[in-house]
Structure formats: structure tokens, C-alpha cells
Design a protein around this motif. Structure first.
Motif, mmCIF file in Angstrom:
data_model
loop_
_atom_site.group_PDB
_atom_site.id
_atom_site.type_symbol
_atom_site.label_atom_id
_atom_site.label_comp_id
_atom_site.label_asym_id
_atom_site.label_seq_id
_atom_site.Cartn_x
_atom_site.Cartn_y
_atom_site.Cartn_z
ATOM 1 N N PHE A 262 34.004 -34.625 -6.741
ATOM 2 C CA PHE A 262 32.618 -35.074 -6.638
ATOM 3 C C PHE A 262 31.708 -33.863 -6.457
ATOM 4 O O PHE A 262 32.003 -32.967 -5.676
ATOM 5 N N MET A 263 30.601 -33.876 -7.184
ATOM 6 C CA MET A 263 29.711 -32.715 -7.255
ATOM 7 C C MET A 263 28.274 -33.197 -7.081
ATOM 8 O O MET A 263 27.763 -33.950 -7.907
ATOM 9 N N GLY A 264 27.655 -32.819 -5.973
ATOM 10 C CA GLY A 264 26.289 -33.277 -5.739
ATOM 11 C C GLY A 264 25.950 -33.337 -4.270
ATOM 12 O O GLY A 264 26.281 -32.440 -3.495
ATOM 13 N N CYS A 265 25.285 -34.419 -3.877
ATOM 14 C CA CYS A 265 24.881 -34.745 -2.499
ATOM 15 C C CYS A 265 23.721 -33.901 -1.980
ATOM 16 O O CYS A 265 23.196 -34.190 -0.906
ATOM 17 N N ILE A 266 23.315 -32.844 -2.706
ATOM 18 C CA ILE A 266 22.068 -32.164 -2.363
ATOM 19 C C ILE A 266 20.993 -32.840 -3.209
ATOM 20 O O ILE A 266 20.760 -32.467 -4.369
ATOM 21 N N GLU A 267 20.400 -33.865 -2.659
ATOM 22 C CA GLU A 267 19.497 -34.699 -3.446
ATOM 23 C C GLU A 267 18.138 -34.025 -3.590
ATOM 24 O O GLU A 267 17.613 -33.419 -2.644
ATOM 25 N N ASP A 268 17.573 -34.157 -4.781
ATOM 26 C CA ASP A 268 16.312 -33.489 -5.090
ATOM 27 C C ASP A 268 15.225 -33.824 -4.070
ATOM 28 O O ASP A 268 14.446 -32.953 -3.666
ATOM 29 N N ALA A 269 15.171 -35.078 -3.655
ATOM 30 C CA ALA A 269 14.111 -35.504 -2.738
ATOM 31 C C ALA A 269 14.175 -34.784 -1.400
ATOM 32 O O ALA A 269 13.158 -34.645 -0.710
ATOM 33 N N SER A 270 15.358 -34.302 -1.030
ATOM 34 C CA SER A 270 15.507 -33.652 0.274
ATOM 35 C C SER A 270 15.210 -32.159 0.249
ATOM 36 O O SER A 270 15.013 -31.547 1.299
ATOM 37 N N VAL A 271 15.174 -31.562 -0.964
ATOM 38 C CA VAL A 271 14.974 -30.105 -1.041
ATOM 39 C C VAL A 271 13.941 -29.670 -2.074
ATOM 40 O O VAL A 271 13.275 -28.638 -1.905
ATOM 41 N N ASP A 272 13.806 -30.426 -3.155
ATOM 42 C CA ASP A 272 13.030 -29.966 -4.309
ATOM 43 C C ASP A 272 11.651 -30.614 -4.311
ATOM 44 O O ASP A 272 11.414 -31.619 -4.982
ATOM 45 N N PHE A 273 10.738 -30.024 -3.550
ATOM 46 C CA PHE A 273 9.396 -30.575 -3.449
ATOM 47 C C PHE A 273 8.407 -29.435 -3.233
ATOM 48 O O PHE A 273 8.792 -28.324 -2.844
ATOM 49 N N GLU A 274 7.155 -29.718 -3.517
ATOM 50 C CA GLU A 274 6.122 -28.710 -3.317
ATOM 51 C C GLU A 274 6.063 -28.340 -1.831
ATOM 52 O O GLU A 274 6.030 -29.198 -0.960
ATOM 53 N N GLY A 275 6.084 -27.048 -1.560
ATOM 54 C CA GLY A 275 6.071 -26.596 -0.178
ATOM 55 C C GLY A 275 7.462 -26.465 0.429
ATOM 56 O O GLY A 275 7.593 -26.338 1.651
ATOM 57 N N TRP A 276 8.508 -26.476 -0.401
ATOM 58 C CA TRP A 276 9.876 -26.318 0.098
ATOM 59 C C TRP A 276 10.013 -24.998 0.857
ATOM 60 O O TRP A 276 9.245 -24.050 0.651
ATOM 61 N N THR A 277 11.015 -24.933 1.725
ATOM 62 C CA THR A 277 11.277 -23.704 2.470
ATOM 63 C C THR A 277 12.755 -23.352 2.388
ATOM 64 O O THR A 277 13.617 -24.231 2.218
ATOM 65 N N GLN A 278 13.048 -22.068 2.545
ATOM 66 C CA GLN A 278 14.444 -21.630 2.586
ATOM 67 C C GLN A 278 15.149 -22.234 3.798
ATOM 68 O O GLN A 278 16.328 -22.607 3.723
ATOM 69 N N GLU A 279 14.435 -22.360 4.894
ATOM 70 C CA GLU A 279 15.022 -22.935 6.102
ATOM 71 C C GLU A 279 15.501 -24.356 5.842
ATOM 72 O O GLU A 279 16.607 -24.746 6.259
ATOM 73 N N ASN A 280 14.697 -25.161 5.155
ATOM 74 C CA ASN A 280 15.113 -26.531 4.850
ATOM 75 C C ASN A 280 16.310 -26.541 3.917
ATOM 76 O O ASN A 280 17.241 -27.337 4.100
ATOM 77 N N CYS A 281 16.284 -25.661 2.896
ATOM 78 C CA CYS A 281 17.440 -25.577 1.988
ATOM 79 C C CYS A 281 18.699 -25.257 2.779
ATOM 80 O O CYS A 281 19.755 -25.879 2.568
ATOM 81 N N ASP A 282 18.612 -24.288 3.691
ATOM 82 C CA ASP A 282 19.766 -23.913 4.512
ATOM 83 C C ASP A 282 20.270 -25.094 5.333
ATOM 84 O O ASP A 282 21.482 -25.338 5.423
ATOM 85 N N GLN A 283 19.351 -25.844 5.925
ATOM 86 C CA GLN A 283 19.738 -26.968 6.779
ATOM 87 C C GLN A 283 20.427 -28.067 5.979
ATOM 88 O O GLN A 283 21.467 -28.604 6.396
ATOM 89 N N VAL A 284 19.858 -28.410 4.824
ATOM 90 C CA VAL A 284 20.439 -29.474 4.001
ATOM 91 C C VAL A 284 21.810 -29.063 3.490
ATOM 92 O O VAL A 284 22.780 -29.838 3.538
ATOM 93 N N VAL A 285 21.925 -27.841 2.996
ATOM 94 C CA VAL A 285 23.201 -27.365 2.465
ATOM 95 C C VAL A 285 24.260 -27.330 3.555
ATOM 96 O O VAL A 285 25.409 -27.746 3.340
#
Length: 348
Positions: A262-285
Motif C-alpha cells: 500500500f502506497m499513500g496515506c499522505i492525503e493532499d488535504a492534510s499537506v497540500d494547501f496554500e500556506g503549507w509549512t515544512q513543520e506540518n509536512c514533517d508532522q504528517v509524515v
């Protein structure tokens, strides 16, 4: 340290020993072919581009990709009982000179580090609703079974001809194939209806690739599709890409992880939005990696290819590299050395 490709193979096989998390598409050199090159598709912000099937597509700004336009004047199939009058089956007779250009690209892939992969889209189900409109297509599956079987037979025969050309001329090791089968929370049809219309065509298509030198099939459906995982296994899928967490992925890994990954689970809505941050990407991942582990699972943005709308694909890659350094001691530089540069296919 394993190469990206070796590590992904270890991740996928039962009892495998990956030495770090597979990092999104790092092990997949995703390439196209003459049909994609010749098929008109809109760029972001472009409207009403008619492709070789006669389907009109637009790509609104700020969305992951193009989608068919199904206003009354633009829907392709206006009468399902006479679909042959409306469907234009594209020719696949491309000059050898064009194939030679792609052969050179495929031959230049470092197959120690990455799979030589062919990209095929849209899938059979998607093509039916591209031609007919989503609401109409679902209605036709219920009330016009014979016509839909005939249409799907036509689409399958065309795909098999494309598969023959891809295998004969490009010799990929991996097929990456799109077909979205559901929404965020449900499939578009029941497993019984799926079996009636789509299981056998896909067994035939994926079976052809696997009998002609393609070792792995990745099927993309960024949706809920948990109830169709047994069908994916039966049709020969090695990796279900795009899986959203509504699938209860931990349970799927536990139940089917020795047969499919299975490949995924990093959903666009949780990371890919205007105003995204590296900190949020790190937390979600971090949460995703800690939840699902690295056996039969690949942390990856859910959309169907390397890229994003707002430019988070590379930051997500960096997030996974940080975890691989923290947990396994491999520096980002060492990880980079073990993979092919990934081409951004979708957005940023």
C-alpha cells in the motif's frame, strides 16, 4: 545501503528487509509513450481541449489535474445505445522514429536505482465516465448492461494493443496504471458490480503485461477501495497507490500485506494547501510512518504521480529523508545517491 529500487523490492515482498522507508516515487522512473505525447491535454488554466477520444477536458487553476467537461454540448456519448456513433477509437500507429525517442529515454534509466516504468491513464472505468459523464455512466452500468459490456470490450481491446506496443518496444519493468474506483469514503460500485464489468478486463490487461516482461503493477486509485483489494490481488496488482486512510490501511496491511503493498496515506488535504509549512509536512509524515511502518507500506502523497498543487512534493520527500536519517542513520546525501532524480509530473 540498498538502492531505492532494491529497498522498494524488499518493502513489497513477504519477509523482506527494507533498510529504510521507501520515499514516495524515488524508486519509480515514471515515463510515458507516443500515445501520451500525441494526445492533446490541457495545461493548468487551459479549458476545452478535445483529446483523441473526442473527450473535452479542462484544467482549472489550483487543482491537481485536468478533468472532462460534461455539459450537454460537450459530453461525448449522447446515446449509449448508439455509442459506436460517438466514440472515436484513437489510432496507435505511430512512426518508429517517435518510438525511438522514447526507447532512448527508457534505455537511459539507471535500472539499478529505479524501475523503468510506463504510465497508462485513464483506466477502463474512468474512460467510461469520461466518455459518458459520471452520473450517466453509473446509470448505464445499471440499466444498459449489454451496451456497457460492449463499450468496455472496445476499451479493453484498445488497451491490449497499447500494452503490446509498450512491451514490445519499451520493455518496462513496472506498469503504473490509473483508474479511480471510489470517493473518499466509498467505492463507486459494489464489489459484485465491479466483478461483473471490470475484473476480467483488468485480469486480461495486467496479465498481458506480466506475461510480457513487466514484473510489477502499481494501480492508482486515490480513494476508498478497501473492498476491492481482493480484486486487485486477483488481477495481479502489486501495489495499491493512492490509498487514503479511510481504507483502514493498518488493517489492510495486516490482512493482505503478504500479497499486496500500500502506497499513500499522505492525503493532499492534510499537506497540500496554500500556506503549507515544512513543520506540518514533517508532522504528517512522522505520524503516517509511525502508524503504518515500512513493510508492505510506502509513505507517499496520495495523488497519482510525483507532484503536488502547491509545491509540497519535495518538502514531503525531505520529511521522509529526515526520518530515515533519525531512525536508520542514512544521511540525506546518502539517500540521494541511491536513487534516480524524480521527475515532477503533476504540478509542483
Amino acid at each position: 545501503m540498498l538502492t531505492a529500487k532494491q529497498n522498494m523490492i524488499e518493502c513489497m515482498k513477504p519477509g523482506g528487509k527494507p533498510d529504510r522507508f521507501v520515499n514516495q516515487y524515488e524508486a519509480i522512473s515514471l515515463q510515458v509513450h507516443p500515445y501520451v505525447a500525441m494526445n492533446p491535454t490541457p495545461q493548468e488554466g487551459q479549458e476545452n481541449v478535445v483529446n483523441l477520444w473526442g473527450v473535452t477536458n479542462s484544467w482549472p487553476k489550483g487543482t491537481p489535474g485536468s478533468f472532462p467537461v460534461h455539459t450537454d454540448d460537450k459530453v461525448c456519448v449522447k446515446d449509449i445505445e448508439h455509442w459506436k456513433d460517438y466514440v472515436k477509437v484513437p489510432s496507435l500507429d505511430f512512426p518508429q522514429e517517435m518510438w525511438d525517442q522514447f526507447i532512448e529515454i527508457y534505455n537511459n534509466i539507471d535500472t539499478e536505482k529505479a524501475f523503468k516504468a510506463s504510465f497508462v491513464f485513464p483506466g477502463i472505468f474512468e474512460q467510461t465516465h469520461h466518455l459518458c459523464g459520471m452520473v450517466n455512466a453509473l446509470y448505464y452500468y445499471v440499466d444498459y448492461e449489454d451496451e456497457m459490456h460492449d463499450l468496455i470490450k472496445c476499451l479493453t481491446e484498445w488497451e491490449l494493443r497499447l500494452a503490446e506496443l509498450i512491451c514490445d518496444k519499451l520493455h518496462p519493468e513496472l506498469l503504473f496504471h490509473h483508474d479511480d474506483w471510489g470517493s473518499h469514503d466509498s467505492t463507486f460500485m459494489s464489489p459484485a458490480m465491479f466483478d461483473e464489468f471490470l475484473l476480467e478486463p483488468y485480469k486480461e490487461i495486467y496479465g498481458y503485461y506480466k506475461s510480457h516482461g513487466v514484473d510489477y503493477v502499481i494501480h492508482h486509485s486515490d480513494s476508498y477501495a478497501a473492498t476491492l483489494v481482493p480484486e486487485m490481488i486477483e488481477m495481479g496488482v502489486n501495489v495499491y497507490q493512492g490509498c487514503m486512510e479511510t481504507n483502514n490501511v493498518a488493517e489492510l496491511i495486516k490482512k493482505y500485506g503478504d500479497k499486496i503493498s500500500f502506497m499513500g496515506c499522505i492525503e493532499d488535504a492534510s499537506v497540500d494547501f496554500e500556506g503549507w509549512t515544512q513543520e506540518n509536512c514533517d508532522q504528517v509524515v512522522r505520524r503516517v510512518c509511525e502508524t503504518y511502518g515500512m513493510h508492505s507500506f510506502i509513505p507517499c502523497i496520495a495523488q497519482g504521480g510525483p507532484g503536488s498543487v502547491y509545491g509540497v512534493y519535495k518538502p514531503l520527500t525531505s520529511s521522509i529523508m529526515k526520518i530515515n536519517q533519525e531512525k536508520f542513520g542514512f544521511t540525506p546525501e546518502e539517500q540521494e545517491a541511491m536513487r534516480e532524480p524524480v521527475q515532477i509530473l503533476f504540478g509542483k
